[in-house]
Design a protein around this motif. Structure first.
Motif, PDB file in Angstrom:
ATOM      1  N   GLY A  74     119.985  -1.979  78.218  1.00 15.21           N
ATOM      2  CA  GLY A  74     121.103  -1.728  77.309  1.00 15.21           C
ATOM      3  C   GLY A  74     122.224  -2.738  77.500  1.00 15.21           C
ATOM      4  N   SER A  75     122.573  -3.010  78.749  1.00 17.46           N
ATOM      5  CA  SER A  75     123.624  -3.991  79.048  1.00 17.46           C
ATOM      6  C   SER A  75     123.223  -5.379  78.560  1.00 17.46           C
ATOM      7  CB  SER A  75     123.891  -4.038  80.556  1.00 17.46           C
ATOM      8  OG  SER A  75     124.321  -2.776  81.030  1.00 17.46           O
ATOM      9  N   LEU A  76     121.946  -5.712  78.732  1.00 13.56           N
ATOM     10  CA  LEU A  76     121.457  -7.026  78.308  1.00 13.56           C
ATOM     11  C   LEU A  76     121.587  -7.196  76.800  1.00 13.56           C
ATOM     12  CD1 LEU A  76     120.011  -9.685  78.986  1.00 13.56           C
ATOM     13  CD2 LEU A  76     117.833  -8.463  78.730  1.00 13.56           C
ATOM     14  N   PHE A  77     121.179  -6.190  76.041  1.00 20.58           N
ATOM     15  CA  PHE A  77     121.245  -6.311  74.578  1.00 20.58           C
ATOM     16  C   PHE A  77     122.687  -6.296  74.067  1.00 20.58           C
ATOM     17  CE2 PHE A  77     116.680  -4.961  74.439  1.00 20.58           C
ATOM     18  CZ  PHE A  77     116.219  -6.097  73.783  1.00 20.58           C
ATOM     19  N   VAL A  78     123.549  -5.535  74.722  1.00 18.49           N
ATOM     20  CA  VAL A  78     124.978  -5.560  74.345  1.00 18.49           C
ATOM     21  C   VAL A  78     125.545  -6.950  74.600  1.00 18.49           C
ATOM     22  CG1 VAL A  78     127.274  -4.704  74.958  1.00 18.49           C
ATOM     23  CG2 VAL A  78     125.392  -3.091  74.666  1.00 18.49           C
ATOM     24  N   LEU A  79     125.214  -7.535  75.749  1.00 21.81           N
ATOM     25  CA  LEU A  79     125.687  -8.877  76.084  1.00 21.81           C
ATOM     26  C   LEU A  79     125.194  -9.895  75.060  1.00 21.81           C
ATOM     27  CD1 LEU A  79     126.988 -10.984  77.963  1.00 21.81           C
ATOM     28  CD2 LEU A  79     124.865 -10.964  79.308  1.00 21.81           C
ATOM     29  N   ILE A  80     123.910  -9.845  74.723  1.00 22.87           N
ATOM     30  CA  ILE A  80     123.351 -10.797  73.759  1.00 22.87           C
ATOM     31  C   ILE A  80     124.026 -10.660  72.393  1.00 22.87           C
ATOM     32  CG2 ILE A  80     121.265 -11.406  72.462  1.00 22.87           C
ATOM     33  CD1 ILE A  80     119.678 -10.554  75.014  1.00 22.87           C
ATOM     34  N   ALA A  81     124.243  -9.425  71.958  1.00 19.80           N
ATOM     35  CA  ALA A  81     124.893  -9.192  70.664  1.00 19.80           C
ATOM     36  C   ALA A  81     126.313  -9.761  70.648  1.00 19.80           C
ATOM     37  CB  ALA A  81     124.917  -7.692  70.362  1.00 19.80           C
ATOM     38  N   LEU A  82     127.066  -9.519  71.727  1.00 22.44           N
ATOM     39  CA  LEU A  82     128.426 -10.054  71.806  1.00 22.44           C
ATOM     40  C   LEU A  82     128.424 -11.575  71.816  1.00 22.44           C
ATOM     41  CD1 LEU A  82     130.014  -7.599  74.430  1.00 22.44           C
ATOM     42  CD2 LEU A  82     130.549  -7.749  71.991  1.00 22.44           C
ATOM     43  N   LEU A  83     127.489 -12.172  72.556  1.00 22.07           N
ATOM     44  CA  LEU A  83     127.413 -13.635  72.615  1.00 22.07           C
ATOM     45  C   LEU A  83     127.071 -14.226  71.252  1.00 22.07           C
ATOM     46  CD1 LEU A  83     125.497 -14.096  76.007  1.00 22.07           C
ATOM     47  CD2 LEU A  83     127.898 -14.656  75.556  1.00 22.07           C
ATOM     48  N   CYS A  84     126.160 -13.576  70.525  1.00 18.29           N
ATOM     49  CA  CYS A  84     125.777 -14.075  69.204  1.00 18.29           C
ATOM     50  C   CYS A  84     126.927 -13.979  68.194  1.00 18.29           C
ATOM     51  CB  CYS A  84     124.565 -13.303  68.678  1.00 18.29           C
ATOM     52  SG  CYS A  84     123.028 -13.706  69.541  1.00 18.29           S
ATOM     53  N   LEU A  85     127.838 -13.049  68.420  1.00 10.26           N
ATOM     54  CA  LEU A  85     129.011 -12.918  67.549  1.00 10.26           C
ATOM     55  C   LEU A  85     130.126 -13.880  67.938  1.00 10.26           C
ATOM     56  CD1 LEU A  85     129.251  -9.025  67.241  1.00 10.26           C
ATOM     57  CD2 LEU A  85     128.613 -10.635  65.426  1.00 10.26           C
ATOM     58  N   ILE A  86     130.351 -14.048  69.258  1.00  8.69           N
ATOM     59  CA  ILE A  86     131.527 -14.777  69.749  1.00  8.69           C
ATOM     60  C   ILE A  86     131.282 -16.269  69.915  1.00  8.69           C
ATOM     61  CG2 ILE A  86     133.134 -15.004  71.696  1.00  8.69           C
ATOM     62  CD1 ILE A  86     132.736 -11.942  72.121  1.00  8.69           C
ATOM     63  N   VAL A  87     130.130 -16.650  70.496  1.00  7.71           N
ATOM     64  CA  VAL A  87     129.887 -18.068  70.807  1.00  7.71           C
ATOM     65  C   VAL A  87     129.964 -18.957  69.565  1.00  7.71           C
ATOM     66  CG1 VAL A  87     128.185 -19.731  71.680  1.00  7.71           C
ATOM     67  CG2 VAL A  87     128.623 -17.615  72.939  1.00  7.71           C
ATOM     68  N   PRO A  88     129.365 -18.579  68.413  1.00  9.66           N
ATOM     69  CA  PRO A  88     129.469 -19.452  67.231  1.00  9.66           C
ATOM     70  C   PRO A  88     130.901 -19.652  66.729  1.00  9.66           C
ATOM     71  CG  PRO A  88     127.678 -17.888  66.968  1.00  9.66           C
ATOM     72  CD  PRO A  88     128.444 -17.441  68.173  1.00  9.66           C
ATOM     73  N   LEU A  89     131.808 -18.739  67.067  1.00  5.22           N
ATOM     74  CA  LEU A  89     133.201 -18.900  66.659  1.00  5.22           C
ATOM     75  C   LEU A  89     133.899 -19.965  67.500  1.00  5.22           C
ATOM     76  CD1 LEU A  89     134.249 -15.131  66.305  1.00  5.22           C
ATOM     77  CD2 LEU A  89     133.507 -16.710  64.493  1.00  5.22           C
ATOM     78  N   ILE A  90     133.377 -20.223  68.697  1.00  6.97           N
ATOM     79  CA  ILE A  90     134.005 -21.173  69.632  1.00  6.97           C
ATOM     80  C   ILE A  90     133.248 -22.493  69.683  1.00  6.97           C
ATOM     81  CG2 ILE A  90     134.691 -21.517  72.046  1.00  6.97           C
ATOM     82  CD1 ILE A  90     134.764 -18.404  72.247  1.00  6.97           C
ATOM     83  N   VAL A  91     131.930 -22.413  69.703  1.00  7.68           N
ATOM     84  CA  VAL A  91     131.083 -23.619  69.765  1.00  7.68           C
ATOM     85  C   VAL A  91     130.549 -23.881  68.370  1.00  7.68           C
ATOM     86  CG1 VAL A  91     129.045 -24.655  70.834  1.00  7.68           C
ATOM     87  CG2 VAL A  91     130.445 -23.031  72.135  1.00  7.68           C
ATOM     88  N   LYS A  92     130.947 -24.971  67.779  1.00  9.75           N
ATOM     89  CA  LYS A  92     130.636 -25.217  66.374  1.00  9.75           C
ATOM     90  C   LYS A  92     129.266 -25.842  66.143  1.00  9.75           C
ATOM     91  CE  LYS A  92     134.574 -23.521  65.206  1.00  9.75           C
ATOM     92  NZ  LYS A  92     134.589 -22.162  64.642  1.00  9.75           N
ATOM     93  N   GLU A  93     128.746 -26.582  67.129  1.00  8.20           N
ATOM     94  CA  GLU A  93     127.447 -27.234  66.939  1.00  8.20           C
ATOM     95  C   GLU A  93     126.315 -26.236  67.174  1.00  8.20           C
ATOM     96  OE1 GLU A  93     129.718 -28.037  69.172  1.00  8.20           O
ATOM     97  OE2 GLU A  93     130.103 -30.195  69.235  1.00  8.20           O
ATOM     98  N   ASN A  94     125.419 -26.114  66.197  1.00  5.26           N
ATOM     99  CA  ASN A  94     124.291 -25.184  66.322  1.00  5.26           C
ATOM    100  C   ASN A  94     123.435 -25.496  67.539  1.00  5.26           C
ATOM    101  OD1 ASN A  94     124.820 -23.495  64.231  1.00  5.26           O
ATOM    102  ND2 ASN A  94     123.356 -24.384  62.809  1.00  5.26           N
ATOM    103  N   SER A  95     123.240 -26.781  67.819  1.00 10.21           N
ATOM    104  CA  SER A  95     122.367 -27.178  68.924  1.00 10.21           C
ATOM    105  C   SER A  95     122.920 -26.709  70.264  1.00 10.21           C
ATOM    106  CB  SER A  95     122.194 -28.702  68.943  1.00 10.21           C
ATOM    107  OG  SER A  95     123.441 -29.349  69.164  1.00 10.21           O
ATOM    108  N   ARG A  96     124.232 -26.513  70.342  1.00  8.68           N
ATOM    109  CA  ARG A  96     124.844 -26.047  71.592  1.00  8.68           C
ATOM    110  C   ARG A  96     125.029 -24.532  71.604  1.00  8.68           C
ATOM    111  NH1 ARG A  96     129.378 -30.717  73.046  1.00  8.68           N
ATOM    112  NH2 ARG A  96     127.839 -32.300  73.649  1.00  8.68           N
ATOM    113  N   CYS A  97     125.147 -23.929  70.445  1.00  6.53           N
ATOM    114  CA  CYS A  97     125.325 -22.467  70.374  1.00  6.53           C
ATOM    115  C   CYS A  97     124.172 -21.740  71.048  1.00  6.53           C
ATOM    116  CB  CYS A  97     125.405 -22.017  68.912  1.00  6.53           C
ATOM    117  SG  CYS A  97     127.079 -21.936  68.279  1.00  6.53           S
TER     118      CYS A  97
END
Length: 312
Positions: A74-97
């Motif tokens: 459960g913690s793993l999937f919550v973490l992945i979901a948050l990262l998929c929402l937040i990281v693209p807002l900060i890291v603009k290059e798809n290859s680095r996201c």
């Protein structure tokens, strides 16, 4: 001091594999073009065998700890979901996201959990860690393929994404492994032995290739990504997980298994996967190397601190 050597003994072999690759390139024994081809071979041949064998050889006869499994997954999937929402807002290059998301959630749990837990808790820890490894590692790999495929080049159609994921060499290896496991099919001993050997070779070979293609000149360029990813991975996320584990009143050995799941360095497999799936391979490699080196100290400090306050 004993805890420091536990961390050292777990991490140093990884550093040696990387250093040996760097050494062979520096003396001209291997050319970088060759190691790039070798990297593709690791991804397309060795990792599918490793995925197959991990699932084929799963042992679920250990006592199943439902509360621990639900909390970890459960913690793993919550973490992945948050990262998929937040990281693209900060890291603009798809290859680095995709690389950043994979690095933050995906630990070298398969190679760290059992030796670390055994050194602190003995056979009880090994049984619990083995159970979690069998469940968590396939999830790591499947999610990594989906994330990297998603960020390969924009937003693909669901059908195309599913096709690309299912045709990924690692996923194909996993599917075959699950078929063998589910149908209780067994390889002849003369076949199983080399399959296991190829599986065991995958991580050392991947780290050797990483060392032979590593260039430190780009670390300054990627420093902000390295610092933020490693700060989250090795400090902030383990802090949150340990607070959650204490609140849920897990036993010390259960707390330690969760710790090993979230506080160990970036999985070695993340480098060839990123390199072969359109991610920033350079950044992925640096995340593996720097997290491996830094984790010698962070794992020691975490174990020392958490044992002193009575969590372990």
């Amino acid at each position: 001091m004993e805890n420091f050597w536990v961390a050292v003994n777990a991490v140093v072999p990884f550093c040696i594999y990387i250093a040996f690759g760097l050494f062979t390139r520096s003396i001209g024994l291997v050319a970088e073009d060759f190691t790039k081809q070798l990297n593709q071979m690791v991804f397309r041949a060795f990792f599918p065998i490793m995925m197959f064998y991990n699932l084929y050889s799963m042992d679920l006869s250990q006592k199943f700890d439902g509360k621990l499994v639900l909390t970890g997954i459960g913690s793993l999937f919550v973490l992945i979901a948050l990262l998929c929402l937040i990281v693209p807002l900060i890291v603009k290059e798809n290859s680095r996201c995709g690389v950043m998301i994979q690095a933050i959630y995906r630990s070298n749990f398969v190679l760290f959990a059992i030796p670390l837990t055994e050194s602190v808790f003995g056979s009880e820890g090994v049984a619990l860690a083995s159970m979690m490894v069998a469940i968590v590692v396939p999830i790591y790999n499947v999610v990594a393929v989906i994330v990297l495929e998603y960020f390969r080049g924009g937003v693909p159609k669901i059908g195309q994404l599913a096709k690309n994921v299912l045709s990924n060499p690692m996923i194909m290896g996993a599917i075959v492994g699950l078929v063998f496991f589910g149908l209780h099919m067994h390889l002849p001993a003369c076949v199983e032995k080399p399959v296991k050997a190829f599986s065991d070779l995958s991580t050392p070979l991947a780290l050797f290739v990483l060392g032979s293609t590593l260039h430190f000149s780009s670390i300054r360029k990627n420093l902000k990504y390295l610092v933020s990813a490693l700060g989250l991975k090795l400090v902030i996320i383990p802090s949150i997980i340990m607070v959650l584990a204490v609140k849920l009143q897990f036993r010390p050995v259960e707390c330690f298994v969760l710790f090993a799941m979230f506080a160990t360095p970036v999985a070695a497999a993340s480098y060839p996967m990123a390199q072969n799936m359109g991610g920033d391979g350079e950044l992925a490699g640096e995340l593996v190397v720097t997290s491996t080196v830094v984790s010698v100290f962070t794992i020691f400090l975490w174990i020392y601190f958490l044992k002193n306050i009575g969590v372990f």
